[in-house]
Design an enzyme around this catalytic site. Sequence first.
Site, PDB file in Angstrom:
ATOM      1  N   SER A 143       0.857  -1.178   0.000  1.00 45.21           N
ATOM      2  CA  SER A 143       0.000   0.000   0.000  1.00 45.21           C
ATOM      3  C   SER A 143       0.897   1.232   0.000  1.00 45.21           C
ATOM      4  O   SER A 143       2.045   1.179   0.452  1.00 45.21           O
ATOM      5  CB  SER A 143      -0.874   0.009   1.260  1.00 45.21           C
ATOM      6  OG  SER A 143      -1.502   1.266   1.443  1.00 45.21           O
ATOM      7  N   TYR A 156      -2.624  -1.029  10.574  1.00 44.04           N
ATOM      8  CA  TYR A 156      -2.498  -1.261   9.135  1.00 44.04           C
ATOM      9  C   TYR A 156      -1.182  -0.707   8.615  1.00 44.04           C
ATOM     10  O   TYR A 156      -0.439  -1.395   7.894  1.00 44.04           O
ATOM     11  CB  TYR A 156      -3.680  -0.610   8.421  1.00 44.04           C
ATOM     12  CG  TYR A 156      -3.686  -0.771   6.917  1.00 44.04           C
ATOM     13  CD1 TYR A 156      -4.137  -1.952   6.338  1.00 44.04           C
ATOM     14  CD2 TYR A 156      -3.267   0.257   6.086  1.00 44.04           C
ATOM     15  CE1 TYR A 156      -4.155  -2.104   4.955  1.00 44.04           C
ATOM     16  CE2 TYR A 156      -3.290   0.122   4.710  1.00 44.04           C
ATOM     17  CZ  TYR A 156      -3.734  -1.066   4.152  1.00 44.04           C
ATOM     18  OH  TYR A 156      -3.756  -1.206   2.782  1.00 44.04           O
TER      19      TYR A 156
END
Length: 255
Positions: A143, A156
């Site tokens: 990401s 995350y």
Amino acid sequence: MKLEGKVALVTGSSQGIGQAIAVRLAQEGADIIIDYRSHIEGAQETLSKVEAAGRKGYIVRADLGVVSEVRQLIAEGIQQFGKLDILVNNAGIEKNASFWEVTEADYDSVVNVNLKGVFFATQAIVQHLMETKRPGKIINISSVHEELPFPHFSAYCASKGGLKMMMRNLAIELGSLGITINNVAPGAIETPINTKLLNDPQKLTSLLDNIPLGRLGKPNDVASVVAFLASPDADYITGTTVVTDGGLLWNYREQ
């Protein structure tokens, strides 16, 4: 057909980016092991699309946060096709909470899937490739948040930052075995995980203002990069992150 004769496992391939990757790799000639945790209908849809591309597919259910299930997933895929050449670590989850409200259970669920599961899936394919004395490709779907802070998603971000460093380390450790490993870091992509965003015009407009290309990404934008990294065209690329975000990372600013 740059992947003809290859077998690829795509984790979390019942929808979104994972499904697009599975279908694209099939279009390039690979047979596909389709992994899902709870969305069997989506996995069956992926299988139909893989078969429509003229390749074989095989569905396995596994929770990537449980190491025993990760190992069983790899073993079952190898048993079905006789080998495994490409691993795409796509499965991932996120939990939205202020740092001081994050529970141990939510932390564990995020890190177990996004980092621990990737670690041990990669270990399992490396062991297989070593035993069979073959090269291979490992591609992690990371990401932009392996670089970009994301307030209220600390677990995350920690998992994706760890994934970046794991990939860099393994590029060195696995290079002599002929195994490459790279990350693909998507930005904002039109997937089911972003449904709320897509239905909120104000937030969507604010986000698009941060993307120089002026649009959200499509799952196929990510799948195309994965197909390249999985192909012989990328044989000399390892230890890097390919950011696929329309320019978001270097232009982002909080509104």
